[in-house]
Design an enzyme around this catalytic site. Structure first.
Site, mmCIF file in Angstrom:
data_model
loop_
_atom_site.group_PDB
_atom_site.id
_atom_site.type_symbol
_atom_site.label_atom_id
_atom_site.label_comp_id
_atom_site.label_asym_id
_atom_site.label_seq_id
_atom_site.Cartn_x
_atom_site.Cartn_y
_atom_site.Cartn_z
ATOM 1 N N ASP A 199 52.683 99.274 32.141
ATOM 2 C CA ASP A 199 52.131 98.764 30.891
ATOM 3 C C ASP A 199 50.696 99.263 30.789
ATOM 4 O OD1 ASP A 199 53.032 96.221 28.912
ATOM 5 O OD2 ASP A 199 50.869 96.608 28.979
ATOM 6 N N HIS A 201 48.228 97.454 29.914
ATOM 7 C CA HIS A 201 47.302 96.335 30.061
ATOM 8 C C HIS A 201 47.012 95.959 31.513
ATOM 9 C CE1 HIS A 201 48.986 95.867 25.965
ATOM 10 N NE2 HIS A 201 47.751 95.515 25.681
ATOM 11 N N SER A 294 44.379 93.887 22.204
ATOM 12 C CA SER A 294 45.525 93.193 22.800
ATOM 13 C C SER A 294 45.245 92.725 24.227
ATOM 14 C CB SER A 294 46.750 94.109 22.788
ATOM 15 O OG SER A 294 46.468 95.357 23.401
#
Length: 365
Positions: A199, A201, A294
Site C-alpha cells: 500500500d 500508506h 489520505s
C-alpha cells in the site's frame, strides 16, 4: 533483434497456453521454465526475454488468443509478476512482495515549475494563517522508497530525490516551519513496519512515530489543557493494499506473496464526546487542526488519533482522501472567516512524492 521478435510472435497458441499454465501452476523456477520451453518445442528464449523487453509481445498474443478477457488479464498478470517481475502501469515491483507507487520513480512534466508554485502556495498559506494568529507546521511524509531502499529492485532516479531536497530547501529559504519525518521513520522501521508493504500508506505504527515527532516539534509552541485521551484498540483487520490493483493476479495473490496485510488501527477516546469537523463552527476551542491527504483522512492509519494521544489535546481532522495536500488546505483557508474559534496551529501533512505535482486547479480557486 527483429528476427528474435518474429520468433516470439510466431509462437503457436498451444505454446502460449503452456507458458500461462506453467505460470499459474507455480512452476516458474528458472529450471522449470527452461524445461517447459523444451517440452513445448519452443525456440530457446533470448536472454532479453527475462529482462522483460518482450513482455508486450506476449501480452498481445494473450489478448488475441484467449476468449475470456478477464481470465486472460489474470493469467497474464501472474506471468507478468512471477516471470518478469513487473506489474501494470502505476506500480514498481520491489523485493519480497513489496510494491511501490510509480509516483516515487516518475518525475512529472514541469517538475521545477510545479515545485516552485507549490512552495509559493505554502508561503501564502503561512502568511494568511499568521495574520489570524495560527501557526503552521508542514509535516513531510517521506516516500516509502526512502524508508525501505532495501526492498527496492531498482534505485529511485536522482531527479526524484533531488526534487524532495529542493522542496525542503525551499521551505528553509522561506523560513517556513517544517518537520521532515524521514529519520524518525527510518529509525523506527528497525523494530516494526512503518509502511504497508503493498500500500502507499504508512502503518498505524508509522503514524504514531510521526505524531510523537510532531509533539516534540510543537510542544513549546502551543498551550493546551490535558484532555485525558486514552488509546482504544480496534479489532484487527485485513487490508488489501491499494497497489495490488496494479498486479491483477486473481486468486494467485497469496501464492505470489501479494496477500492482504494485517492492520491494527486504534482510536483516541476522551472523557467528553469527540468533536467532528462541524464542531469548530459552534464554539469550543480546538488547539490543533490537521490538514492533509489520505494518510490523515483514512481512519485505519490512526494519524489523527495518534496526534490526540501524543498531544493529549483535541485535534480537528480536516484532511481529505484523494485530492492531494493542496485542495484541503485551500478549503481550510476559505473557511477561516466563518470559524468562531480558531486553532492555535495547523499541522499540514504533505507526502513528499507530491512536492512537484501540479495543482493548478486548486491553486486557482
Amino acid at each position: 533483434m527483429m528476427g528474435r521478435v518474429s520468433d516470439i510472435r510466431s509462437l503457436t497458441l498451444p505454446g502460449a497456453l503452456i507458458i500461462g499454465v506453467l505460470a499459474v501452476g507455480a512452476l516458474l523456477t528458472p529450471s522449470a521454465v527452461r524445461e517447459s520451453f523444451d517440452q513445448a518445442g519452443l525456440p530457446e528464449r533470448p536472454s532479453a526475454l527475462i529482462k522483460g523487453q518482450y513482455t508486450e509481445a506476449f501480452e498481445d498474443l494473450y489478448s488475441e488468443s484467449l476468449a475470456a478477457r478477464e481470465a486472460a488479464v489474470t493469467l497474464w498478470g501472474v506471468v507478468d509478476y512471477a516471470l518478469f517481475g513487473v506489474g501494470s502501469s502505476g506500480v514498481v515491483v520491489g523485493r519480497d512482495g513489496w510494491l511501490f507507487t510509480e509516483e516515487e520513480y516518475r518525475t512529472p512534466d514541469r517538475s521545477e515549475t510545479n515545485l516552485n508554485a507549490n512552495l509559493e502556495f505554502v508561503r501564502k498559506v503561512q502568511s494568511i494563517l499568521s495574520e489570524q494568529g495560527i501557526e503552521l507546521l508542514v509535516t513531510l511524509v517521506p516516500a516509502k522508497a526512502s524508508v525501505y531502499p532495501d526492498r527496492l529492485k531498482a534505485a529511485v532516479p536522482s531527479r526524484r530525490t533531488d526534487a524532495y531536497a529542493a522542496f525542503v530547501e525551499g521551505l528553509m529559504d522561506r523560513q517556513i516551519p517544517y518537520l521532515d519525518s524521514t529519520d524518525a521513520l527510518v529509525a523506527a522501521s528497525v523494530n516494526a513496519p512503518v509502511f504497508m508493504a503493498r500500500d502507499t500508506h504508512w502503518t498505524p505504527v508509522g503514524a504514531t512515530v510521526v505524531a510523537e515527532a510532531v509533539r516534540s516539534e510543537i510542544a513549546a509552541r502551543i498551550s493546551t489543557e490535558a484532555k485525558g485521551y486514552r488509546r482504544v484498540g480496534s479489532p484487527e483487520m485485513m487490508h488489501r493494499g491499494d497497489l495490488t490493483k496494479f498486479t491483477p493476479v486473481g486468486s494467485a495473490r497469496d501464492w505470489l506473496g501479494l496477500g492482504d496485510e494485517e492492520v491494527q488501527a486504534f482510536e483516541a477516546e476522551a472523557p467528553e464526546a469527540e468533536l467532528d469537523a462541524s464542531g469548530l463552527f459552534g464554539a469550543p476551542e480546538i488547539p490543533v487542526a490537521l490538514v492533509g491527504t489520505s494518510y490523515s483522512a483514512q481512519e485505519q492509519w490512526s494519524f489523527a488519533a495518534s496526534l490526540r494521544l501524543a498531544l493529549d489535546a483535541d485535534v480537528l481532522n480536516l484532511a481529505e482522501d484523494g485530492g492531494g495536500p493542496v485542495k484541503p488546505m485551500a478549503k481550510f483557508l476559505d473557511g477561516l472567516p466563518s470559524m468562531e474559534a480558531l486553532p492555535q496551529i495547523a499541522i499540514w501533512e504533505w507526502p513528499m512524492r507530491f512536492v512537484d505535482t501540479e495543482y493548478a486547479d486548486a491553486l486557482a480557486e
